[in-house]
Design a protein around this motif. Structure first.
Motif, PDB file in Angstrom:
ATOM      1  N   GLU A 162       1.078  -1.289   0.078  1.00  0.00           N
ATOM      2  CA  GLU A 162      -0.032   0.038  -0.122  1.00  0.00           C
ATOM      3  C   GLU A 162       0.852   1.215  -0.030  1.00  0.00           C
ATOM      4  O   GLU A 162       0.514   2.392  -0.580  1.00  0.00           O
ATOM      5  CB  GLU A 162      -0.787   0.116   1.391  1.00  0.00           C
ATOM      6  CG  GLU A 162      -2.055  -0.999   1.198  1.00  0.00           C
ATOM      7  CD  GLU A 162      -2.802  -0.866   2.340  1.00  0.00           C
ATOM      8  OE1 GLU A 162      -2.564  -0.110   3.101  1.00  0.00           O
ATOM      9  OE2 GLU A 162      -3.766  -1.902   2.557  1.00  0.00           O
ATOM     10  N   VAL A 163       1.939   1.134   0.777  1.00  0.00           N
ATOM     11  CA  VAL A 163       2.846   2.184   0.963  1.00  0.00           C
ATOM     12  C   VAL A 163       3.668   2.324  -0.255  1.00  0.00           C
ATOM     13  O   VAL A 163       4.016   3.566  -1.003  1.00  0.00           O
ATOM     14  CB  VAL A 163       3.434   2.427   2.179  1.00  0.00           C
ATOM     15  CG1 VAL A 163       4.627   3.362   2.199  1.00  0.00           C
ATOM     16  CG2 VAL A 163       2.612   2.425   3.441  1.00  0.00           C
ATOM     17  N   GLU A 164       4.379   1.252  -0.541  1.00  0.00           N
ATOM     18  CA  GLU A 164       5.363   1.310  -1.610  1.00  0.00           C
ATOM     19  C   GLU A 164       4.890   1.559  -3.046  1.00  0.00           C
ATOM     20  O   GLU A 164       5.782   2.623  -3.591  1.00  0.00           O
ATOM     21  CB  GLU A 164       5.879  -0.272  -1.900  1.00  0.00           C
ATOM     22  CG  GLU A 164       7.236  -0.403  -2.572  1.00  0.00           C
ATOM     23  CD  GLU A 164       7.635  -1.892  -2.444  1.00  0.00           C
ATOM     24  OE1 GLU A 164       8.326  -2.299  -3.380  1.00  0.00           O
ATOM     25  OE2 GLU A 164       7.272  -2.559  -1.538  1.00  0.00           O
ATOM     26  N   LYS A 165       3.753   1.231  -3.260  1.00  0.00           N
ATOM     27  CA  LYS A 165       3.165   1.540  -4.728  1.00  0.00           C
ATOM     28  C   LYS A 165       2.701   3.090  -4.840  1.00  0.00           C
ATOM     29  O   LYS A 165       2.674   3.702  -5.983  1.00  0.00           O
ATOM     30  CB  LYS A 165       2.074   0.808  -4.928  1.00  0.00           C
ATOM     31  CG  LYS A 165       0.742   1.020  -4.243  1.00  0.00           C
ATOM     32  CD  LYS A 165      -0.430  -0.079  -4.672  1.00  0.00           C
ATOM     33  CE  LYS A 165      -1.817   0.329  -3.775  1.00  0.00           C
ATOM     34  NZ  LYS A 165      -2.868  -0.622  -4.211  1.00  0.00           N
ATOM     35  N   ALA A 166       2.732   3.699  -3.623  1.00  0.00           N
ATOM     36  CA  ALA A 166       2.231   5.210  -3.561  1.00  0.00           C
ATOM     37  C   ALA A 166       3.141   6.169  -3.395  1.00  0.00           C
ATOM     38  O   ALA A 166       3.106   7.417  -3.382  1.00  0.00           O
ATOM     39  CB  ALA A 166       1.074   5.367  -2.636  1.00  0.00           C
TER      40      ALA A 166
END
Length: 256
Positions: A162-166
């Motif tokens: 969730e964090v990585e892709k954003a």
């Protein structure tokens, strides 16, 4: 530096009418305080053989805990603290641990519950020729735990994803910045693997901040662990410093 310690060993049996809590002091001195909770935490870290020994020599264990605190205090008061980057190492440990802890707690919350039908389905995969109705309690428990671990791991990966892709990367001059949800970190653009390094640093910083928002850094168990970690680092620093000043002469080797 000459240290004047006013140390009072207050080790008590905590038996009978004596009421002891985790905050009951066992050793009190100049900027040193060891409580029942500290003692019990240190005791849990011992291996079984050592635990049996110190169960009969409680004062000795208390004195060892105090000595570790004295070493830590010595390092904190000396220039060795800066030379060994103790503060930076402590901050790094604190952030990494709390970030992982936050993710683990969140994953436990998000992970789907294992259903009976999933247990039966997995049993059929493992034992094609067996009737699930005859599944032993041991097999049922093993399969349920296996599925629980898989669901937990899936939740962990989803949280990081969730964090990585954003994450957004921006460049200005020779600096590159990684940012997400109000958190940002930066580095020189020319560094090898800079984006990967920034991504890992940002993720740690983000989850660390989430952990502090929930007050995980104030948890007593974590604080005790942090103190023990600091003491261990301090002992290592002092040991290395002492080794620098040890000189063995050829004549001493010959005599030995």
């Amino acid at each position: 530096m000459d240290y004047k310690l006013f140390l009072f060993l207050l080790l008590a049996s905590c038996k009978g009418k004596v009421a002891c809590t985790d905050e009951t002091p066992l050793a009190v001195g100049d900027r040193i305080r060891v409580t029942v909770g500290d003692y019990r935490y240190a005791e849990k870290l011992l291996k079984e053989k050592a635990r049996r020994y110190f169960s009969k020599h409680r004062r000795e264990l208390l004195e060892r805990i105090v000595n570790r605190r004295l070493v830590l205090r010595y390092i904190e008061d000396s220039t060795l603290k800066e030379k060994a980057h103790l503060k930076e190492k402590m901050e790094e440990f604190k952030k990494e641990y709390l970030a992982r802890y936050f993710v683990s707690v969140e994953a436990e919350r998000r992970a789907e519950k294992v259903t009976d039908s999933e247990v039966i389905s997995r049993f059929k995969e493992l034992f094609p020729g067996k009737d699930p109705k005859n599944m032993s309690e041991g097999d049922r428990k093993f399969i349920r735990n296996e599925l629980k671990v898989k669901k937990y791991s899936k939740a962990v990966k989803a949280i990081y994803a969730e964090v990585e892709k954003a994450i957004k990367f921006t460049s200005q001059g020779n600096r590159i910045t990684a940012s997400y949800d109000g958190v940002s970190v930066e580095a020189n653009a020319g560094e090898k693997g800079v984006k990967r390094m920034l991504k890992e640093k940002l993720i740690t910083e983000y989850f660390y901040r989430k952990a502090t928002e929930r007050g995980y850094d104030k948890d007593r168990k974590f604080q005790k662990m942090l103190t023990e970690y600091a003491a261990e680092r301090a002992i290592s620093i002092l040991r290395k410093e002492l080794e620098k000043n040890i000189e063995v002469k050829d004549s001493e080797i010959t005599e030995f």
